[in-house]
Motif scaffolding. Structure first.
Motif, PDB file in Angstrom:
ATOM      1  N   ARG A   7       0.828  -1.208   0.108  1.00 51.19           N
ATOM      2  CA  ARG A   7       0.148  -0.174   0.003  1.00 51.19           C
ATOM      3  C   ARG A   7       0.970   1.356  -0.087  1.00 51.19           C
ATOM      4  NH1 ARG A   7      -5.556  -1.037   2.070  1.00 51.19           N
ATOM      5  NH2 ARG A   7      -5.596   1.300   2.471  1.00 51.19           N
ATOM      6  N   PHE A   8       1.917   1.098   0.730  1.00 55.24           N
ATOM      7  CA  PHE A   8       3.024   2.428   0.737  1.00 55.24           C
ATOM      8  C   PHE A   8       3.506   2.452  -0.752  1.00 55.24           C
ATOM      9  CE2 PHE A   8       7.538   3.572   0.847  1.00 55.24           C
ATOM     10  CZ  PHE A   8       7.149   4.906   1.351  1.00 55.24           C
ATOM     11  N   CYS A   9       3.972   1.438  -1.488  1.00 51.22           N
ATOM     12  CA  CYS A   9       4.450   1.529  -2.582  1.00 51.22           C
ATOM     13  C   CYS A   9       3.245   2.030  -3.813  1.00 51.22           C
ATOM     14  CB  CYS A   9       4.703   0.250  -3.372  1.00 51.22           C
ATOM     15  SG  CYS A   9       6.443  -0.627  -2.527  1.00 51.22           S
ATOM     16  N   ASN A  10       2.083   1.779  -3.652  1.00 44.71           N
ATOM     17  CA  ASN A  10       1.066   2.243  -4.268  1.00 44.71           C
ATOM     18  C   ASN A  10       0.831   3.958  -4.026  1.00 44.71           C
ATOM     19  OD1 ASN A  10      -1.639   2.017  -5.935  1.00 44.71           O
ATOM     20  ND2 ASN A  10      -2.440   2.927  -4.080  1.00 44.71           N
ATOM     21  N   LYS A  11       0.981   4.143  -2.742  1.00 45.98           N
ATOM     22  CA  LYS A  11       0.981   5.667  -2.466  1.00 45.98           C
ATOM     23  C   LYS A  11       2.308   6.493  -2.934  1.00 45.98           C
ATOM     24  CE  LYS A  11      -0.178   8.405   1.704  1.00 45.98           C
ATOM     25  NZ  LYS A  11      -0.107   8.295   3.304  1.00 45.98           N
ATOM     26  N   VAL A  12       3.321   5.915  -2.950  1.00 45.99           N
ATOM     27  CA  VAL A  12       4.478   6.280  -3.759  1.00 45.99           C
ATOM     28  C   VAL A  12       4.250   6.842  -5.258  1.00 45.99           C
ATOM     29  CG1 VAL A  12       6.817   6.252  -4.545  1.00 45.99           C
ATOM     30  CG2 VAL A  12       6.041   5.827  -2.181  1.00 45.99           C
ATOM     31  N   ARG A  42       1.309   6.900  -6.770  1.00 46.57           N
ATOM     32  CA  ARG A  42       0.284   7.742  -7.145  1.00 46.57           C
ATOM     33  C   ARG A  42       0.642   9.280  -6.606  1.00 46.57           C
ATOM     34  NH1 ARG A  42      -4.159   5.093  -8.721  1.00 46.57           N
ATOM     35  NH2 ARG A  42      -4.216   2.926  -8.180  1.00 46.57           N
ATOM     36  N   SER A  43       1.560   9.559  -5.746  1.00 43.28           N
ATOM     37  CA  SER A  43       2.134  10.747  -5.207  1.00 43.28           C
ATOM     38  C   SER A  43       2.984  11.213  -6.427  1.00 43.28           C
ATOM     39  CB  SER A  43       2.466  10.834  -3.876  1.00 43.28           C
ATOM     40  OG  SER A  43       1.649  10.179  -2.944  1.00 43.28           O
ATOM     41  N   PHE A 101       5.996  13.610   3.793  1.00 40.89           N
ATOM     42  CA  PHE A 101       5.265  12.753   4.326  1.00 40.89           C
ATOM     43  C   PHE A 101       5.323  11.308   4.039  1.00 40.89           C
ATOM     44  CE2 PHE A 101       2.764  16.740   3.734  1.00 40.89           C
ATOM     45  CZ  PHE A 101       2.201  16.865   5.035  1.00 40.89           C
ATOM     46  N   LEU A 102       5.837  10.746   2.983  1.00 41.57           N
ATOM     47  CA  LEU A 102       6.005   9.536   2.821  1.00 41.57           C
ATOM     48  C   LEU A 102       7.069   8.988   3.603  1.00 41.57           C
ATOM     49  CD1 LEU A 102       5.753   9.508  -1.334  1.00 41.57           C
ATOM     50  CD2 LEU A 102       4.278   8.576   0.258  1.00 41.57           C
ATOM     51  N   ALA A 103       8.208   9.550   3.995  1.00 39.81           N
ATOM     52  CA  ALA A 103       9.224   9.028   4.716  1.00 39.81           C
ATOM     53  C   ALA A 103       8.588   9.107   6.113  1.00 39.81           C
ATOM     54  CB  ALA A 103      10.349  10.208   4.907  1.00 39.81           C
ATOM     55  N   HIS A 104       7.745   9.941   6.528  1.00 40.09           N
ATOM     56  CA  HIS A 104       7.290   9.532   7.909  1.00 40.09           C
ATOM     57  C   HIS A 104       6.230   8.319   7.948  1.00 40.09           C
ATOM     58  CE1 HIS A 104       3.658   9.808  10.906  1.00 40.09           C
ATOM     59  NE2 HIS A 104       4.752  10.282  11.708  1.00 40.09           N
ATOM     60  N   ASP A 105       5.594   7.894   6.539  1.00 41.31           N
ATOM     61  CA  ASP A 105       4.943   6.525   6.598  1.00 41.31           C
ATOM     62  C   ASP A 105       5.677   5.415   6.616  1.00 41.31           C
ATOM     63  OD1 ASP A 105       2.507   8.196   6.446  1.00 41.31           O
ATOM     64  OD2 ASP A 105       2.621   8.107   4.301  1.00 41.31           O
ATOM     65  N   PHE A 106       7.076   5.612   5.900  1.00 37.97           N
ATOM     66  CA  PHE A 106       8.044   4.385   5.857  1.00 37.97           C
ATOM     67  C   PHE A 106       8.440   4.361   7.211  1.00 37.97           C
ATOM     68  CE2 PHE A 106      12.223   2.784   5.169  1.00 37.97           C
ATOM     69  CZ  PHE A 106      11.905   1.808   4.205  1.00 37.97           C
ATOM     70  N   GLU A 107       8.728   5.160   8.013  1.00 31.56           N
ATOM     71  CA  GLU A 107       9.257   5.025   9.313  1.00 31.56           C
ATOM     72  C   GLU A 107       8.056   4.150  10.274  1.00 31.56           C
ATOM     73  OE1 GLU A 107      10.451   8.605  10.962  1.00 31.56           O
ATOM     74  OE2 GLU A 107      12.265   8.611   9.329  1.00 31.56           O
TER      75      GLU A 107
END
Length: 705
Positions: free
Chosen positions: A411-416, A418-419, A442-448
């Motif tokens: 889901r994170f990859c999908n967010k990357v 689409r962003s 924002f994505l770095a925070h989600d990854f952590e």
């Protein structure tokens, strides 16, 4: 007596309209038709025709009208057996029906013919099988009766003739052949048959076109799959026997066998032998509409470990992943608790069946996301209510912790994707540098946050998937302008993500040799990491500290790609050769920092920018083509057979060994018949598939995908 009213089609009413009365029939010796007089319509019509024609033939009394006439046979025996409409012509000359002519059947009509029910026929076959098995068991239990002593003349002892075989042995052979034919007929598409071993014992086999595997080989391959490959995509149930898989699907078990045949030491040629028959079985199964639940699982496995190809234009994986998602939604996997809304009949799913449907739907989305990421295409995933965290759902929808973490990674990859790569206002779908910088925070925070969910007991494969997602995220740095404020910071993050991912890759090789059996997605990310090192180490970014470590990682990366490759001329081995040639042409990292700083900074800019995070790979191959192919400095076909040593001063060495243990040849040698000039033309598109255009033309595979 007043005649009753008749329908318009009644022959008597028609005769009355032509001046023929009831008295006419009486005078001719016929009885008038009344509601109480039993008569056949055929007899009435015949009498009417004879009266109108004035034949004047005398007819007997009404005794004939009471006799029953045999029914007219209007269909042949074959059509009557199948209950089909028949257009056979009996008069004036007999003409076979269209179906019998088409199928070359014996078209005839027998008055004594009776249909035989399919159930009765199956029962007869069952009885015959049991009887033949009983006879075989009896003969095997008495070897003296099976093969009595044969005293052939001395002149015939050296060359016995067929006539010397005793009658009992002839009967034994005939019975065995009959059992084999019946078992093969009843086995359907599973291809189960029997064969006599050299020691005289019967052994069962599985057949797919010209490929034959013993039951012991099938069991070993299944065990190998669930031990070495299944941890990368835990979708199937290891407790189910191979026979059960063959019973429920004609495709899934052969997909499992083809995956387990990758790097198969007992038979290295098994995978190339299976590729064409499995491909034929795949497309034949997909052509059968509608599809079922098991086909979705087969596509999940095949998209994770595709059949080997030599170019992206002949690789159907991305297309199959979309088909996998469409079939899954067509049968209602995205609405697991309401399966009856997508079925012809009401389905009452048990709890374990419901869990399996959810698990399969999760696998479909994860695999679809990985395929899209690895091929640089937009994903066709559907992350809806059925895939939300288990805390928001009931007990039936709770996923295993390991699976839930892997789902959150995808889901994170999908967010990357689409962003960064779905901007509707840009012709290439890219966002501006300013937007990319904000999104990156924002994505770095989600990854952590995802990384914090990992536990010490989390598997090494899950950690590898997380690092692959981090690389997919940080590859966006190549889309930054060299004048952007965060350019150098993003390149540093990309370097860290690349080295972290490759570190996990090499660690996986020490955990039971799992790297050899890694999925296609992991292989694609390793290739992307290799091109990232190639790009960074030959630019202003490389300093003395990074160069030594980066050079060591790059050589190990080429080794890993050539190790995972299943054939000398498949796509991974060709890309590894491209990497090695570009590395040598760039000075093996020794030219970093030379030249003008402005030109070095611009060297990191991409020309191919529409393949999302994989644009780097396609862009690098474009540059390889300009440098080598356009100037005729090398032939990829020859180079793949004799791989380039990226750390030597010679172009290629078939007998030398590359530094750091890098072998000069692929793991399985020639694999798919190198040296052959066989090439099945593959459709190329220079604009939309530059990688295929550059790498096509040297195919040695003996089959066409």
């Amino acid at each position: 007596m007043t005649a009753p009213p008749f329908a318009v089609s009644d022959p008597l009413a028609h005769a009355a309209g032509n001046g023929i009365t009831t008295d006419t029939f009486v005078s001719a010796g016929r009885h008038p038709i009344s509601p109480t007089t039993p008569s056949r319509a055929d007899g009435s019509i015949t009498s009417l025709k004879r009266t109108l024609s004035g034949s004047g033939e005398s007819v007997d009394d009404g005794d004939d009208s009471k006799k029953t006439r045999p029914g007219v046979k209007r269909a042949c025996n074959e059509c009557r057996q199948q209950k089909l409409r028949c257009d056979v012509v009996q008069v004036p000359t007999y003409k076979s029906c269209h179906r019998c002519r088409r199928l070359k059947l014996d078209c005839k009509i027998d008055s004594s013919f009776k249909r035989i029910g399919k159930r009765s026929r199956n029962m007869e076959m069952e009885k015959e099988i049991h009887e033949l098995r009983r006879q075989l068991a009896t003969q095997q239990s008495s070897p003296t009766a099976l093969s009595p002593s044969i005293k052939a003349p001395p002149s015939e002892a050296a060359s016995p003739r067929i006539s010397n075989i005793p009658s009992q042995l002839e009967q034994y052979i005939t019975s065995e052949q009959a059992v084999n034919s019946l078992l093969h007929l009843r086995s359907g598409t599973g291809g189960l048959s029997q064969e006599r071993s050299p020691n005289g014992h019967l052994r069962q086999q599985r057949r797919l076109e010209g490929i034959t595997l013993t039951v012991e080989q099938v069991d070993h391959l299944f065990e190998r799959f669930f031990t070495l490959f299944h941890p990368f995509m835990p979708l199937l149930d290891p407790s189910i026997t191979p026979d059960a898989y063959f019973a429920i699907s004609p495709l899934l078990p052969w997909i499992i066998i083809s995956v387990a045949a990758r790097h198969y030491p007992p038979d290295p040629n098994l995978l190339p032998s299976l590729s064409a028959p499995v491909s034929v079985r795949l497309w034949a199964t997909l052509a059968d509409v509608p599809q079922n639940y098991v086909v979705v699982k087969a596509l999940c496995i095949l998209c994770t470990w595709p059949l080997p190809v030599s170019s992206t234009s002949s690789d159907p994986t991305f297309m199959l992943s979309g088909l996998m998602m469409q079939i899954a939604m067509q049968i209602g996997l995205h609405r697991p608790s309401h399966a009856q809304d997508f079925a012809r009949f009401k389905e009452d799913l048990r709890e374990e069946e419901l869990r399996d449907r959810v698990k399969t739907w999760v696998a479909c989305n994860m695999i679809s996301q990985r395929v899209a990421t690895g091929y640089g295409q937009p994903p066709s995933t559907v992350y809806d209510w059925a895939l939300v965290p288990s805390a928001s759902n009931g007990t039936n929808y709770q996923l295993p912790e390991e699976v839930e973490i892997r789902l959150s990674i995808e889901r994170f990859c999908n967010k990357v994707t689409r962003s960064f790569y779905t901007n509707k206002m840009d012709p290439m779908g890219l966002v501006s540098d300013e937007q990319r910088g904000i999104m990156s925070d924002f994505l770095a925070h989600d990854f952590e946050e995802i990384e914090s969910k990992l536990r010490p007991n989390t598997s090494a494969i899950t950690y590898l998937y997380l690092r692959a997602a981090g690389l997919h995220f940080r590859l966006s740095a190549f889309f930054d302008s060299s004048e952007s404020q965060d350019y150098h910071a993003h390149l540093t993050s990309l370097w860290q993500a690349t080295t972290s991912f490759l570190g996990r890759v090499f660690d996986l090789d020490t955990v039971g040799g799992l790297l050899l059996h890694a999925s296609n997605y992991i292989l694609q990310m390793i290739i992307a990491a290799g091109f990232t090192l190639l790009k960074l180490l030959n630019s202003f970014f490389a300093d003395s500290g990074k160069l030594a470590h980066g050079r060591d990682l790059f050589l190990k990366t080429i080794k890993a790609i050539r190790t995972i490759s299943v054939a000398t001329n498949d796509l991974p081995s060709r890309l590894a050769e491209v990497l090695a040639q570009l590395w040598k042409s760039g000075g093996s990292g020794l030219r970093a920092g030379q030249g003008q700083a402005k030109s070095l900074e611009n060297s990191l800019q991409l020309k191919v920018r529409c393949r999302m995070s994989m644009s780097l790979v396609y862009d690098s191959v474009w540059r390889w083509r300009e440098e080598f192919q356009a100037k005729e400095r090398g032939n990829l076909e020859t180079a793949v057979k004799n791989p380039t040593n990226p750390d030597s001063n010679v172009e290629s060495s078939a007998s030398s060994t590359i530094d750091n243990g890098l072998p000069s040849e692929g793991l399985l040698g020639d694999g798919f018949g190198t040296g052959s000039n066989t090439f099945f033309g593959e459709a190329n598109n220079e604009v939309f598939d530059p990688l295929s255009w550059m790498l096509d033309g040297y195919t040695d595979f003996p089959y066409d995908m």
